[in-house]
Design an enzyme around this catalytic site. Structure first.
Site: not given
Ligand code: ARG
Length: 274
Positions: A74, A99, A145, A174, A268
């Protein structure tokens, strides 16, 4: 409509940080878009990403690159790597263990590139995924998040007002999947992604905002990058493209379908170095 007419859209050149999706994959699932059972075409992801990078350069922007790391599929989503305002860097601390190593990797890039005002955060925050700068204010998502305690940390560090917004739909986990900053005083957003109170805040702050339909939000049409005039967004967001034209913006549609399999698109992939 409020009485105030927004200024005519004007492009300003930006500095952007991106990460080539060399090791891109969907090998785990941390949002509803990710299905590790479906194969990913990394070559196609690379082509789509390169088109975006070249487009930014054609539009007059400077693109810096961070080296992708094996095992961090990612990492292409550079927006999550930090938040940078006035040359100050708030590092990212990821919610999911898959991550976490990206946080220090991005921070190291900043240290090696001469940034000195750098904060390694106490609270979980996923960079510009949840922090969006609009004029001299910062809109800050929470709910999936970024920890709301990070909002106070960001306000203290940047010395700018941070307005917290509660996200309620897991598909828009997000803030940058639900709201896009178009100019110093203009945004577009999907109302269904926000709690009633946060939606009321948005309507108070931006009475003339473009409101996205569920279908435009569902193709990640709000995961857009704007330089004040050119708005780069997923080409499938037909309604938003029309609404942007009507406001005097120049929408530029792109296809990042392969990256959408990980729940990411234009914004993203793009971290702005302010
Ligand atoms: N697979 C990543 C996650 O779930 C995607 C992140 C997408 N980034 C964003 N800025 N919305 O963390």
């Amino acid at each position: 409509m409020s009485g105030r007419t927004p200024a005519a859209p004007v492009a300003t050149p930006r500095r952007l940080l991106m990460c080539r999706p060399q090791y891109f994959d969907v090998s785990y699932s941390i949002n509803p878009w990710m299905d590790p059972g479906k194969p990913v075409d990394t070559t196609l992801a690379l082509l789509q990403w390169e088109y975006l990078r070249d487009l930014y350069v054609r539009l007059g922007h400077t693109v810096e690159l961070i080296e992708p790391l094996r095992g961090l599929p990612d990492m292409v989503f550079a927006a999550n790597g930090a938040t940078v305002v006035d040359g100050k860097v708030l590092g990212a601390r990821f919610r999911h263990v898959e991550r976490t190593a990206e946080g220090p990797a991005y921070l190291e890039w900043f240290l090696r590139h001469g940034y000195r005002d750098v904060l390694w955060p106490d609270a979980v925050n996923e960079g510009e995924g949840d922090y969006l700068v609009v004029g001299r204010k910062i809109l800050a998502g929470t709910g999936f998040r970024t920890d709301p305690r990070s909002h106070a940390e960001a306000q203290e560090f940047f010395g700018l007002p941070v307005v917290g917004l509660q996200l309620v739909d897991p598909n828009f986990y997000h803030l940058d999947t639900a709201l896009s900053v178009l100019a110093e005083d203009q945004v577009m957003y999907y109302p269904g992604a926000f709690s009633p109170g946060s939606l009321a805040v948005l309507r108070t702050m931006f009475p003339d905002a473009i409101e996205a339909s569920e279908s435009d939000a569902g193709v990640f049409g709000l995961n857009a990058f704007s330089d004040g005039y050119n708005v780069v967004l997923p080409q499938a967001a037909a309604g938003l493209i029309e609404a942007l034209k009507a406001r005097g913006f120049h929408p530029v549609g792109v296809d990042l379908a392969e990256l959408l399999r990980a729940g990411g698109s234009v914004k993203c992939c793009t971290l702005e170095l302010r």
